[in-house]
Each structure stands twice: as structure tokens, then as C-alpha cells.
Design a protein around this motif. Structure first.
Motif, mmCIF file in Angstrom:
data_model
loop_
_atom_site.group_PDB
_atom_site.id
_atom_site.type_symbol
_atom_site.label_atom_id
_atom_site.label_comp_id
_atom_site.label_asym_id
_atom_site.label_seq_id
_atom_site.Cartn_x
_atom_site.Cartn_y
_atom_site.Cartn_z
ATOM 1 N N PRO A 77 0.858 -1.184 0.000
ATOM 2 C CA PRO A 77 0.000 0.000 0.000
ATOM 3 C C PRO A 77 0.899 1.240 0.000
ATOM 4 N N GLN A 78 0.356 2.341 -0.417
ATOM 5 C CA GLN A 78 1.158 3.554 -0.593
ATOM 6 C C GLN A 78 1.824 3.983 0.709
ATOM 7 N N THR A 79 3.171 4.006 0.694
ATOM 8 C CA THR A 79 3.923 4.362 1.885
ATOM 9 C C THR A 79 4.243 5.856 1.903
ATOM 10 N N ARG A 80 4.831 6.292 3.018
ATOM 11 C CA ARG A 80 5.177 7.702 3.157
ATOM 12 C C ARG A 80 6.556 7.850 3.810
ATOM 13 N N PHE A 81 7.480 6.928 3.485
ATOM 14 C CA PHE A 81 8.786 7.080 4.107
ATOM 15 C C PHE A 81 9.938 7.260 3.121
ATOM 16 N N VAL A 82 9.777 6.941 1.857
ATOM 17 C CA VAL A 82 10.904 7.020 0.918
ATOM 18 C C VAL A 82 11.311 8.474 0.672
ATOM 19 N N LEU A 83 10.397 9.280 0.150
ATOM 20 C CA LEU A 83 10.742 10.668 -0.149
ATOM 21 C C LEU A 83 11.021 11.494 1.111
ATOM 22 N N PRO A 84 10.214 11.386 2.172
ATOM 23 C CA PRO A 84 10.535 12.154 3.378
ATOM 24 C C PRO A 84 11.903 11.794 3.964
ATOM 25 N N ALA A 85 12.277 10.527 3.890
ATOM 26 C CA ALA A 85 13.591 10.127 4.409
ATOM 27 C C ALA A 85 14.701 10.741 3.573
ATOM 28 N N TYR A 86 14.520 10.742 2.260
ATOM 29 C CA TYR A 86 15.537 11.337 1.392
ATOM 30 C C TYR A 86 15.654 12.837 1.661
ATOM 31 N N GLU A 87 14.519 13.503 1.727
ATOM 32 C CA GLU A 87 14.541 14.951 1.940
ATOM 33 C C GLU A 87 15.077 15.319 3.316
ATOM 34 N N GLY A 88 14.951 14.415 4.291
ATOM 35 C CA GLY A 88 15.438 14.695 5.641
ATOM 36 C C GLY A 88 16.719 13.963 5.980
ATOM 37 N N ARG A 89 17.473 13.559 4.953
ATOM 38 C CA ARG A 89 18.652 12.723 5.190
ATOM 39 C C ARG A 89 19.704 13.408 6.057
ATOM 40 N N HIS A 90 19.805 14.723 5.986
ATOM 41 C CA HIS A 90 20.775 15.416 6.832
ATOM 42 C C HIS A 90 20.389 15.296 8.307
ATOM 43 N N ARG A 91 19.106 15.258 8.551
ATOM 44 C CA ARG A 91 18.630 15.159 9.945
ATOM 45 C C ARG A 91 19.006 13.818 10.571
ATOM 46 N N PHE A 92 19.045 12.761 9.757
ATOM 47 C CA PHE A 92 19.358 11.434 10.300
ATOM 48 C C PHE A 92 20.856 11.249 10.529
ATOM 49 N N GLY A 93 21.670 12.071 9.892
ATOM 50 C CA GLY A 93 23.101 12.011 10.114
ATOM 51 C C GLY A 93 23.788 10.896 9.346
#
Length: 333
Positions: free
Chosen positions: A40-56
Motif C-alpha cells: 500500500p502507498q507508503t510515506r517514508f521514501v521521499l521524506p527520508a531522502y529529503e530529511g537525510r541530513h537530519r538522520f546524520g
């Protein structure tokens, strides 16, 4: 000496298109294949990429574990709709290769494994405007673009409760998706990009799905023509707007824009989308030109969308310069 058979393809599959173009139906058709699983349609691929600096830097075990928790525990990622054990998948991510693509791929691949299938991927209309980002995460990805008559997409968008941007924005959205995916298709070529029309898919599913399977390097599976068998488990109950996926394939919605749009809206659609519609095999209504003020308003909205897209690409290029670690997935099958 006998010639060995080629190894089965294991490239990830990404389905995209304009919102309301039928991508959920196509997701179910692919999910019905014995070797392919699309969640089913997820919501973690693009947000994770866009927030990659936040994850370190994910080469730091604590950072990788933090990303794993975000993927599996946050409500906004919709990971819970995959029906997987969050603790188990978080452990797999934390113990996997320390790249963003690997972490995201482990979650998607785990969904496929839970269904006993080797091919994995994802479906989200928004990927149509983010092909470059998907390729950075998954360099061997194969894309499937589903096209639907822009006037039907516009009419459908105006009828869903989550669309609050109005008529002109809906028209501009379809135009932008068509322009962006056309460039992607030219750049990637037939080995990584396949396009089909919604109208052809529902009218003659077997021939369309045979061509799609050939592109993916898979044998055609007749059960793909009956996606309704999976709709009860593969489409979240909250998605009431996808209730038609629970029934037989329906061709009646193709061309319904003639009844669902006003004459003024049809005139603007033909003027704004005409060349794109014809390029994809759709006939124009033949209506007279729209009100110049309405056309000007559309062009302003479309220009704002293009400017926002360009700005996002520039910011992404800048963000790449200081990325905390590698991005591309590092596992194969």
C-alpha cells in the motif's frame, strides 16, 4: 555445453503517474504476480531522502538505529499498514548496510518477503516528479508510468476530499507530470521506463500486462487481470476512494470528464493540455477557446509549479554537497 538460463530479474519496481490516474489498480495487478509485491502507498521514501541530513551519517550505528525507528514507529510513514513486525524490521535495518537506500529498501523488501516474493518496489504518484531521487536511492530501479486522460484526472481530483487546490492547480498538475515524465522517459530509455495508458489497461488488460511483464523480465501471470481478489488485503480500509478496485475492471470511467467537467472547464483543459492529450492519443473536444482571463490564471499557476520544482531541484543539488553519508542501496536481490 548448454547455455545457462539468465538469472531472474530482481530490480525494484516503482509505479508512478498523475494523482487519480489509476496507479492503485496497477499496483494491485502487479501485486497479483507470483514474484512481485508492491505495498500500500507508503510515506517514508521521499521524506527520508529529503530529511537525510537530519538522520546524520548512517555509518554511525546510533544514527542508523534512529532512522530504523523513524521508519517503523512514526505514524506519518504508514509503515504500520505493511503488516510487518516493526521491531524485527528495525533490527534488520540497524544491522544492514549503512546507506539510506539500503534502509528503505530493507523495509520494502521485507514486505515482499512476507508474501513469499523476490521482487519489491513501491507505488506513489508523487514519484513522477522525483525520479532523480529514486534513482539515487535505487540506481537499478525500473519505472512504470501510468497515463490517464488529463481531463479525467482533473475531474477525479476535483471530486476527492483531500484535494483543496482548485481546478487550475489540477490542470497544471497533470501538465507538469506529463512534461517531467516525458523527459525521464527520454533519458532512461526502454530498459528502465515503461509507459501505458489507463484506458488501454482496463479495456484490454491481458495485452497491456503481457507487455509490462516483458519489460520487467517476468512471465505473464493471468491472475494479474483480476486485481479485485487482492483489494481487500492490499488496499487500506481508509482508502474509501479506491472502492472500485474491489470490483471487476470498469471501462465506464474512461471519458467521464464529458459529464463531470463544466463546458468552461473543458475549454480550458483542451487549450492548456491539447498537445499533451493528442500526443498520448486522446481526442480533443473541439470546443471554442477558453476565456482569456481563465487561461492566464492557469498559466500563472503552472508557472508557479514549474518555479517550485526548479527551486527544489536546485536545493537538492546543494544538499548533495554536504550529505552525511552514502545514499545508494548496496544490496542486490
Amino acid at each position: 555445453m548448454p547455455i545457462p538460463e539468465p538469472a531472474p530479474c530482481a530490480r525494484p519496481v516503482f509505479v508512478l503517474g498523475c494523482p487519480r490516474s489509476g496507479t492503485t489498480l496497477l499496483q494491485l495487478m502487479l501485486h497479483a504476480h507470483s514474484r512481485i509485491a508492491l505495498p500500500p502507498q507508503t510515506r517514508f521514501v521521499l521524506p527520508a531522502y529529503e530529511g537525510r541530513h537530519r538522520f546524520g551519517d548512517l555509518r554511525d550505528a546510533d544514527n542508523l538505529a534512529g532512522l530504523a525507528r523513524w521508519i517503523t514507529e512514526c505514524e506519518e510513514t504508514r509503515f504500520h499498514e505493511l503488516g510487518l513486525d516493526a521491531e524485527v524490521i528495525a533490527g534488520r535495518i540497524a544491522g544492514g548496510p549503512p546507506t539510506l537506500g539500503s534502509a528503505l529498501g530493507i523495509a520494502l523488501k521485507s514486505y515482499a518477503e512476507s508474501h513469499g516474493k523476490p521482487r519489491w518496489g513501491d507505488k506513489r504518484p508523487a514519484y513522477a516528479l522525483h525520479v532523480d531521487e529514486i534513482l539515487r536511492l535505487f540506481p537499478d530501479a525500473q519505472f512504470v508510468h501510468l497515463v490517464r486522460d488529463g481531463r479525467d484526472c482533473v475531474a477525479s481530483l476535483l471530486g476527492v476530499p483531500w484535494w483543496h487546490r482548485g481546478f487550475h492547480e489540477a490542470v497544471a498538475t497533470w501538465a507538469q507530470v506529463m512534461d517531467t515524465t516525458r523527459r525521464s522517459a527520454r533519458r532512461l530509455g526502454p530498459d528502465s521506463w515503461h509507459e501505458l495508458r489507463f484506458e488501454d489497461l482496463v479495456a484490454d488488460p491481458e495485452s497491456q500486462l503481457r507487455a509490462l511483464c516483458a519489460y520487467l523480465g517476468e512471465e505473464y501471470a493471468p491472475e494479474m487481470t483480476e486485481p479485485r481478489r487482492l483489494a481487500g488485503t492490499a488496499v487500506p480500509a481508509r482508502k474509501t476512494r479506491h472502492r472500485r478496485t474491489h470490483g471487476a475492471l470498469d471501462t465506464s470511467r474512461a471519458g467521464s470528464w464529458q459529464l463531470r467537467l463544466t463546458p468552461n472547464q473543458i475549454r480550458l483543459c483542451d487549450a492548456a493540455l491539447g498537445k499533451r492529450l493528442v500526443r498520448h492519443g486522446y481526442e480533443l473536444s473541439g470546443a471554442v477557446g477558453p476565456d482569456p482571463a481563465e487561461l492566464l490564471r492557469y498559466r500563472w499557476v503552472a508557472a508557479l509549479r514549474r518555479a517550485a520544482h526548479t527551486k527544489r531541484r536546485v536545493l537538492d543539488r546543494l544538499a548533495r554537497m554536504g550529505e552525511p553519508g552514502p545514499v545508494a542501496a548496496r544490496f542486490g536481490a
